[in-house]
Design a protein around this motif. Structure first.
Motif, PDB file in Angstrom:
ATOM      1  N   THR A 129     -22.242  11.831 -39.767  1.00  0.00           N
ATOM      2  CA  THR A 129     -22.902  13.124 -39.984  1.00  0.00           C
ATOM      3  C   THR A 129     -22.963  13.463 -41.465  1.00  0.00           C
ATOM      4  O   THR A 129     -24.002  13.898 -41.980  1.00  0.00           O
ATOM      5  N   LEU A 130     -21.855  13.247 -42.172  1.00  0.00           N
ATOM      6  CA  LEU A 130     -21.806  13.572 -43.597  1.00  0.00           C
ATOM      7  C   LEU A 130     -22.717  12.656 -44.406  1.00  0.00           C
ATOM      8  O   LEU A 130     -23.355  13.097 -45.379  1.00  0.00           O
ATOM      9  N   ALA A 131     -22.790  11.387 -44.026  1.00  0.00           N
ATOM     10  CA  ALA A 131     -23.683  10.463 -44.720  1.00  0.00           C
ATOM     11  C   ALA A 131     -25.133  10.902 -44.582  1.00  0.00           C
ATOM     12  O   ALA A 131     -25.924  10.771 -45.519  1.00  0.00           O
ATOM     13  N   THR A 132     -25.480  11.447 -43.430  1.00  0.00           N
ATOM     14  CA  THR A 132     -26.836  11.960 -43.220  1.00  0.00           C
ATOM     15  C   THR A 132     -27.080  13.212 -44.058  1.00  0.00           C
ATOM     16  O   THR A 132     -28.137  13.378 -44.666  1.00  0.00           O
ATOM     17  N   GLN A 133     -26.078  14.093 -44.120  1.00  0.00           N
ATOM     18  CA  GLN A 133     -26.225  15.331 -44.879  1.00  0.00           C
ATOM     19  C   GLN A 133     -26.343  15.080 -46.381  1.00  0.00           C
ATOM     20  O   GLN A 133     -27.205  15.658 -47.058  1.00  0.00           O
ATOM     21  N   LEU A 134     -25.477  14.226 -46.907  1.00  0.00           N
ATOM     22  CA  LEU A 134     -25.456  13.968 -48.350  1.00  0.00           C
ATOM     23  C   LEU A 134     -26.361  12.821 -48.765  1.00  0.00           C
ATOM     24  O   LEU A 134     -26.705  12.677 -49.935  1.00  0.00           O
ATOM     25  N   ASN A 135     -26.719  11.988 -47.782  1.00  0.00           N
ATOM     26  CA  ASN A 135     -27.542  10.802 -48.038  1.00  0.00           C
ATOM     27  C   ASN A 135     -26.888   9.886 -49.077  1.00  0.00           C
ATOM     28  O   ASN A 135     -27.548   9.337 -49.964  1.00  0.00           O
ATOM     29  N   GLU A 136     -25.581   9.752 -48.948  1.00  0.00           N
ATOM     30  CA  GLU A 136     -24.801   8.862 -49.798  1.00  0.00           C
ATOM     31  C   GLU A 136     -23.824   8.090 -48.922  1.00  0.00           C
ATOM     32  O   GLU A 136     -23.711   8.355 -47.721  1.00  0.00           O
ATOM     33  N   THR A 137     -23.117   7.152 -49.511  1.00  0.00           N
ATOM     34  CA  THR A 137     -22.129   6.376 -48.770  1.00  0.00           C
ATOM     35  C   THR A 137     -20.824   7.159 -48.678  1.00  0.00           C
ATOM     36  O   THR A 137     -20.294   7.626 -49.681  1.00  0.00           O
ATOM     37  N   ILE A 138     -20.322   7.291 -47.468  1.00  0.00           N
ATOM     38  CA  ILE A 138     -19.093   8.040 -47.210  1.00  0.00           C
ATOM     39  C   ILE A 138     -18.013   7.066 -46.744  1.00  0.00           C
ATOM     40  O   ILE A 138     -18.268   6.193 -45.920  1.00  0.00           O
ATOM     41  N   GLY A 139     -16.812   7.231 -47.264  1.00  0.00           N
ATOM     42  CA  GLY A 139     -15.708   6.371 -46.870  1.00  0.00           C
ATOM     43  C   GLY A 139     -14.489   7.165 -46.458  1.00  0.00           C
ATOM     44  O   GLY A 139     -14.288   8.300 -46.904  1.00  0.00           O
ATOM     45  N   TYR A 140     -13.669   6.574 -45.589  1.00  0.00           N
ATOM     46  CA  TYR A 140     -12.422   7.198 -45.185  1.00  0.00           C
ATOM     47  C   TYR A 140     -11.280   6.205 -45.370  1.00  0.00           C
ATOM     48  O   TYR A 140     -11.347   5.062 -44.895  1.00  0.00           O
ATOM     49  N   ALA A 141     -10.234   6.651 -46.071  1.00  0.00           N
ATOM     50  CA  ALA A 141      -9.061   5.818 -46.317  1.00  0.00           C
ATOM     51  C   ALA A 141      -7.844   6.420 -45.643  1.00  0.00           C
ATOM     52  O   ALA A 141      -7.637   7.642 -45.694  1.00  0.00           O
ATOM     53  N   VAL A 142      -7.049   5.573 -45.031  1.00  0.00           N
ATOM     54  CA  VAL A 142      -5.792   5.981 -44.420  1.00  0.00           C
ATOM     55  C   VAL A 142      -4.684   5.838 -45.458  1.00  0.00           C
ATOM     56  O   VAL A 142      -4.584   4.813 -46.137  1.00  0.00           O
ATOM     57  N   VAL A 143      -3.865   6.860 -45.590  1.00  0.00           N
ATOM     58  CA  VAL A 143      -2.735   6.822 -46.517  1.00  0.00           C
ATOM     59  C   VAL A 143      -1.530   6.249 -45.788  1.00  0.00           C
ATOM     60  O   VAL A 143      -1.082   6.796 -44.775  1.00  0.00           O
ATOM     61  N   ASN A 144      -1.004   5.144 -46.313  1.00  0.00           N
ATOM     62  CA  ASN A 144       0.132   4.476 -45.686  1.00  0.00           C
ATOM     63  C   ASN A 144       1.457   4.792 -46.368  1.00  0.00           C
ATOM     64  O   ASN A 144       2.520   4.599 -45.795  1.00  0.00           O
ATOM     65  N   GLY A 145       1.405   5.214 -47.596  1.00  0.00           N
ATOM     66  CA  GLY A 145       2.609   5.517 -48.365  1.00  0.00           C
ATOM     67  C   GLY A 145       2.207   6.218 -49.646  1.00  0.00           C
ATOM     68  O   GLY A 145       1.033   6.486 -49.876  1.00  0.00           O
TER      69      GLY A 145
END
Length: 268
Positions: free
Chosen positions: A103-119
């Motif tokens: 949804t956010l990629a469509t709104q901003l028309n940019e590449t969106i990424g999600y990172a999990v924090v492990n430490g």
């Protein structure tokens, strides 16, 4: 029909869920928040169950190794740890965050990424969504490693740490990836202080020239950093007055993701 009732009524689908199983998973989810253990009374209060119900379920879970009891406190058991090693650690996370990224990629028309924090200094980029622009970040970044001091996500992690820890962790002279990379530790610390004030961080041509990124934190109910969501694109376009709008959208998405990841099943 004579009584005027409709013949098109659809019968209700029977509820096939097992309420006891659902309540047991609620207990396990809450136990995961108390690594040093919690009493049955406290646990029942936190999840909204009666003490007898919670005690009965904990007794069953203890017999199968999913729960351990030391004196009067309960913790997650060895069977949870064994199954956890067999599971894909990110499979469930990706399913919960991907719709928001799309949804956010469509709104901003940019590449969106999600990172999990492990430490405190460890993260994994696990999911992405791309906009429809012809000029975009087309290289897949999922699974790649990034320097903490030269990436928006990495700087978000560093901003969580006190200066004393950062000085012990980082050398005075940091490696340069481009001519714009912040290589002076003192300068980086000043930038991290600004991140704390703004509640977002940026990467401006620092890991790769021509690339700009902005990132915000995803936090759980205890305000702990559990992930970072970012928008990436060509620096010329990303810096053309759109930053406040992108930050606002990223923060909304971060709230949605936090809810999706931390909201446990209902005990009722």
């Amino acid at each position: 029909m004579p009584d005027g009732s409709s013949t098109d009524e659809v019968p209700e689908t029977p509820d096939l869920t097992n309420k006891s199983v659902i309540k047991a998973t609620v207990l396990l989810s809450e136990l995961g928040r108390h690594r040093s253990g919690i009493t049955v009374t406290e646990l029942a209060q936190r999840v909204g169950m009666t003490r007898p119900t919670a005690f009965r379920l904990l007794l069953s879970l203890e017999q199968t190794g999913f729960v351990e009891r030391t004196d009067s406190k309960y913790t997650l058991g060895w069977e949870i740890a064994r199954l956890g090693r067999l599971a894909d650690p990110y499979r469930g996370i990706i399913a919960r965050v991907q719709p928001t990224l799309d949804t956010l990629a469509t709104q901003l028309n940019e590449t969106i990424g999600y990172a999990v924090v492990n430490g405190e200094t460890d993260f994994d980029l696990v999911a992405e969504a791309a906009g429809s622009r012809m000029l975009t970040v087309s290289q897949p970044y999922v699974g790649q490693e990034y320097p903490l001091h030269a990436s928006a996500t990495g700087k978000m992690l560093l901003a969580e740490l006190p200066d004393e820890r950062l000085e012990a962790l980082l050398p005075e002279k940091l490696p340069a990836l481009t001519r714009y990379t912040i290589t002076d530790r003192a300068e980086l610390l000043r930038a991290l202080h600004e991140t704390k004030e703004l509640s977002y961080t940026t990467m401006d041509n620092e890991v790769e020239e021509g690339l700009f990124a902005v990132a915000v934190a995803v936090r759980d109910e205890a305000a702990r950093l559990i992930g970072v969501i970012s928008a990436n694109g060509p620096s010329e376009r990303m810096k053309s007055g759109r930053l406040p709008y992108m930050v606002e959208r990223l923060q909304r998405a971060a709230g949605t993701i936090a809810t999706n990841l931390t909201q446990g099943p209902s005990p009722r």
